[in-house]
Design a protein around this motif. Structure first.
Motif, PDB file in Angstrom:
ATOM      1  N   GLU A 183       0.686  -1.040  -0.064  1.00 57.00           N
ATOM      2  CA  GLU A 183      -0.056  -0.072  -0.105  1.00 57.00           C
ATOM      3  C   GLU A 183       0.718   1.244  -0.007  1.00 57.00           C
ATOM      4  O   GLU A 183       0.690   2.262  -0.603  1.00 57.00           O
ATOM      5  CB  GLU A 183      -0.788  -0.021   1.272  1.00 57.00           C
ATOM      6  CG  GLU A 183      -2.118  -0.928   1.147  1.00 57.00           C
ATOM      7  CD  GLU A 183      -3.283  -0.589  -0.032  1.00 57.00           C
ATOM      8  OE1 GLU A 183      -3.480   0.336  -0.232  1.00 57.00           O
ATOM      9  OE2 GLU A 183      -3.448  -1.382  -0.625  1.00 57.00           O
ATOM     10  N   MET A 184       2.026   1.204   0.910  1.00 60.13           N
ATOM     11  CA  MET A 184       2.912   2.300   0.789  1.00 60.13           C
ATOM     12  C   MET A 184       3.669   2.441  -0.550  1.00 60.13           C
ATOM     13  O   MET A 184       3.798   3.654  -1.157  1.00 60.13           O
ATOM     14  CB  MET A 184       3.940   2.031   1.907  1.00 60.13           C
ATOM     15  CG  MET A 184       3.271   2.244   3.255  1.00 60.13           C
ATOM     16  SD  MET A 184       4.357   1.758   4.565  1.00 60.13           S
ATOM     17  CE  MET A 184       5.780   2.824   4.378  1.00 60.13           C
ATOM     18  N   SER A 189       6.948   8.764  -4.186  1.00 56.77           N
ATOM     19  CA  SER A 189       7.577  10.162  -3.483  1.00 56.77           C
ATOM     20  C   SER A 189       8.280  10.741  -4.873  1.00 56.77           C
ATOM     21  O   SER A 189       8.459  10.017  -5.861  1.00 56.77           O
ATOM     22  CB  SER A 189       8.563   9.865  -2.548  1.00 56.77           C
ATOM     23  OG  SER A 189       9.607   9.506  -2.998  1.00 56.77           O
ATOM     24  N   ASP A 190       8.267  11.885  -4.525  1.00 52.04           N
ATOM     25  CA  ASP A 190       9.262  12.891  -5.690  1.00 52.04           C
ATOM     26  C   ASP A 190      10.525  12.306  -6.052  1.00 52.04           C
ATOM     27  O   ASP A 190      10.975  12.183  -7.160  1.00 52.04           O
ATOM     28  CB  ASP A 190       9.191  14.276  -5.159  1.00 52.04           C
ATOM     29  CG  ASP A 190       8.075  15.168  -5.029  1.00 52.04           C
ATOM     30  OD1 ASP A 190       7.027  14.549  -5.777  1.00 52.04           O
ATOM     31  OD2 ASP A 190       7.897  16.220  -4.739  1.00 52.04           O
ATOM     32  N   ALA A 194      11.900  10.621  -9.363  1.00 50.12           N
ATOM     33  CA  ALA A 194      13.149  11.026 -10.000  1.00 50.12           C
ATOM     34  C   ALA A 194      14.137   9.823 -10.383  1.00 50.12           C
ATOM     35  O   ALA A 194      14.647  10.047 -11.508  1.00 50.12           O
ATOM     36  CB  ALA A 194      13.960  11.845  -8.914  1.00 50.12           C
ATOM     37  N   GLN A 195      14.200   8.794  -9.619  1.00 52.61           N
ATOM     38  CA  GLN A 195      14.623   7.704 -10.029  1.00 52.61           C
ATOM     39  C   GLN A 195      14.104   6.955 -11.323  1.00 52.61           C
ATOM     40  O   GLN A 195      14.797   6.470 -12.117  1.00 52.61           O
ATOM     41  CB  GLN A 195      14.838   6.661  -8.935  1.00 52.61           C
ATOM     42  CG  GLN A 195      15.085   7.170  -7.546  1.00 52.61           C
ATOM     43  CD  GLN A 195      16.489   7.946  -7.363  1.00 52.61           C
ATOM     44  OE1 GLN A 195      17.386   7.251  -7.874  1.00 52.61           O
ATOM     45  NE2 GLN A 195      16.369   8.810  -6.533  1.00 52.61           N
ATOM     46  N   MET A 196      12.739   6.836 -11.366  1.00 50.91           N
ATOM     47  CA  MET A 196      12.086   6.391 -12.378  1.00 50.91           C
ATOM     48  C   MET A 196      12.194   7.147 -13.683  1.00 50.91           C
ATOM     49  O   MET A 196      12.249   6.582 -14.891  1.00 50.91           O
ATOM     50  CB  MET A 196      10.744   6.220 -11.985  1.00 50.91           C
ATOM     51  CG  MET A 196      10.351   5.114 -10.823  1.00 50.91           C
ATOM     52  SD  MET A 196       8.738   4.917 -10.497  1.00 50.91           S
ATOM     53  CE  MET A 196       8.133   4.041 -11.840  1.00 50.91           C
ATOM     54  N   GLU A 391      -4.762   7.228  -7.723  1.00 48.97           N
ATOM     55  CA  GLU A 391      -4.421   8.358  -6.798  1.00 48.97           C
ATOM     56  C   GLU A 391      -3.130   8.994  -7.140  1.00 48.97           C
ATOM     57  O   GLU A 391      -2.303   8.438  -8.126  1.00 48.97           O
ATOM     58  CB  GLU A 391      -4.186   7.864  -5.338  1.00 48.97           C
ATOM     59  CG  GLU A 391      -5.443   7.129  -4.685  1.00 48.97           C
ATOM     60  CD  GLU A 391      -4.966   6.526  -3.250  1.00 48.97           C
ATOM     61  OE1 GLU A 391      -4.173   7.394  -2.574  1.00 48.97           O
ATOM     62  OE2 GLU A 391      -5.409   5.540  -3.064  1.00 48.97           O
ATOM     63  N   SER A 392      -2.811  10.486  -6.875  1.00 53.51           N
ATOM     64  CA  SER A 392      -1.873  11.009  -7.186  1.00 53.51           C
ATOM     65  C   SER A 392      -0.601  10.303  -6.802  1.00 53.51           C
ATOM     66  O   SER A 392      -0.768   9.896  -5.490  1.00 53.51           O
ATOM     67  CB  SER A 392      -1.902  12.511  -6.760  1.00 53.51           C
ATOM     68  OG  SER A 392      -0.840  13.059  -6.861  1.00 53.51           O
TER      69      SER A 392
END
Ligand SMILES: [Mn+2]
Length: 457
Positions: A183-184, A189-190, A194-196, A391-392
């Motif tokens: 779920e997490m 995260s930003d 950035a890695q992706m 979701e965002s």
């Protein structure tokens, strides 16, 4: 050639910080009870041949919650006197082993540079883990990754009655924490984005390199593969995030083709599904292009339908939509296109039927999967049986395709489209401002592709 491509890459992002990993740990612990013991195991090393190992890649949940990438590692967390403590068991320093196999951070390095409270040698795992287990009332552990840990856990549960009776302590149950962690992980995260994005940019440039090298020069599938995977490493990623698929002609109609050793012939469509892995994060891109640089009319017809379907599906990647809205949108556009071409002879509604509809003859897979630390990333698609709403921060692939395998005995392939296999795949980030295509550096319109294929001749 790689050097020139490299200049088109942005700077490598900062790695995910220890502070962020600590935040992840705290967020997970907040869902636990005080007597819970979390155990996360590294994947085992696997053998290529005799004493040669496959390149090592650890288990994603351990990576997500510790940042640790080496084998023979276990992370344990438990609440002692109202405070959560995290212990990491690692390979100890060993000069002889390090001479042969490479330097190790060791116990001191682990506790100094990784976001954990304590580090220990993995040699102490048995004794320390037994002690942690005895203090716990529930073990949060996924069985099946590290047999020696499973054994300890099972033993502890087996003797729980005795220990409980004598001391009033000891674990009473085992629970798999994977769903809580999934779920997490679903929300990026930003820093993760950035890695992706870096993995996506490297992968995009690699696809372009293959397109440039193609173009009727009798390239072989493996040569295109080597350019792609060569650039993955040149650009500083760890390599592929899944084995590359490079299929020309009828090989393009095999979804998970992996031989990659045929010639790409004049008139073939080449389908390449390849993505890099950067600091554990995956990219996943598919492009399909005419080997001689010019789509035939028949290839163009199929390509444009798939591209229209892909764009329609990307448009559905918005906050609040069910996760399968892109799939339904893609299926509708594909079916409408094939009805227009006369390939499908049913009504739109009938053609979409999962049992008798004709679309599934030519489009037999899903349009999306989550993507992140695992290329097919974790996260339940139907929590409580209902489609998850986007979701965002969620990331998913959009990859419709059409496959006309003339070799297939189960369907009658329309001759005009014989052995055309087209898939177009991008990686999408859902944001409150709409979909963001992480793999947007990789061209996909007919005009762009025709101008690039074979252009390094
Ligand atoms: Mn994919």
């Amino acid at each position: 050639m790689f050097a020139e491509m490299f200049t088109q890459l942005g700077d490598m992002p900062e790695p995910v910080s220890n502070a962020e990993i600590n935040d992840r740990q705290r967020a997970l612990f907040s869902k636990f009870d005080n007597g819970d013991l979390l155990i996360l195991c590294a994947s085992p090393e696997t053998i290529h041949s005799n004493d040669v190992h496959h390149p090592y890649r650890t288990q994603s949940n351990l990576l997500y919650l510790s940042g640790w990438t080496e084998p023979d590692a276990v992370m344990c967390s438990l609440n002692i006197n109202g405070k959560w403590e995290t212990h990491l068991f690692v390979q100890p320093k060993d000069t002889l082993k390090e001479i042969w196999e490479g330097r190790r951070p060791g116990v001191e390095g682990a506790v100094e540079n990784w976001p954990v409270d304590y580090a220990h040698s993995v040699d102490e795992l048995q004794a320390k883990l037994a002690d942690f287990i005895a203090q716990s009332s529930k073990i949060m552990h996924r069985m099946g990754i590290m047999p020696e840990v499973d054994e300890l856990v099972v033993k502890a549960i087996k003797k729980r009655d005795r220990a409980r009776q004598r001391y009033g302590t000891g674990p009473i149950s085992i629970e798999d924490p994977s769903n809580l962690i999934a779920e997490m992980r679903l929300i990026k995260s930003d820093s993760e984005i950035a890695q992706m994005k870096f993995a996506s940019d490297v992968s995009s440039l690699a696809h372009i390199a293959a397109m440039k090298h193609g173009g009727g020069n009798n390239a072989k599938e493996n040569q295109l593969q080597s350019l792609i995977e060569g650039f993955f490493r040149y650009a500083g990623t760890s390599g592929w995030s899944y084995p590359s698929i490079v299929g020309s002609g009828e090989n393009a109609t095999i979804l998970h083709y992996k031989q990659n050793e045929d010639y790409c012939k004049d008139g073939d469509v080449v389908l390449i599904d390849a993505g890099a892995e950067f600091r554990g994060y995956a990219a996943d891109i598919t492009r399909s292009w005419p080997n001689n640089g010019q789509f035939t009319d028949a290839q163009k017809e199929i390509y444009q339908i798939v591209l229209d379907a892909q764009i329609a599906a990307i448009d559905e990647c918005v906050v609040g939509n069910p996760y399968n809205a892109p799939h339904e949108a893609a299926r509708k556009v594909l079916a409408e296109g094939l009805i227009k071409l006369g390939v499908i002879t049913q009504s739109l509604e009938d053609s979409l039927d999962m049992t008798d509809g004709q679309l599934k003859d030519w489009y037999m897979h899903n349009t999306s999967h989550w993507i992140g630390l695992d290329v097919h990333d974790v996260g339940v698609y139907l929590p409580n049986g209902e489609p998850r709403l986007l979701e965002s921060g969620m990331c998913l692939t959009i990859e419709p395709g059409l496959y006309f395998g003339a070799w297939r005995p189960d369907v009658e392939c329309p001759e005009k489209y014989a052995n055309i296999g087209i898939r177009i795949e991008d990686d999408i980030l859902v944001t409150k401002d709409g979909p963001v295509v992480l793999t947007d550096m990789c061209p996909k319109t007919i005009a762009e592709i025709e101008s690039i294929v074979g252009s390094d001749k």
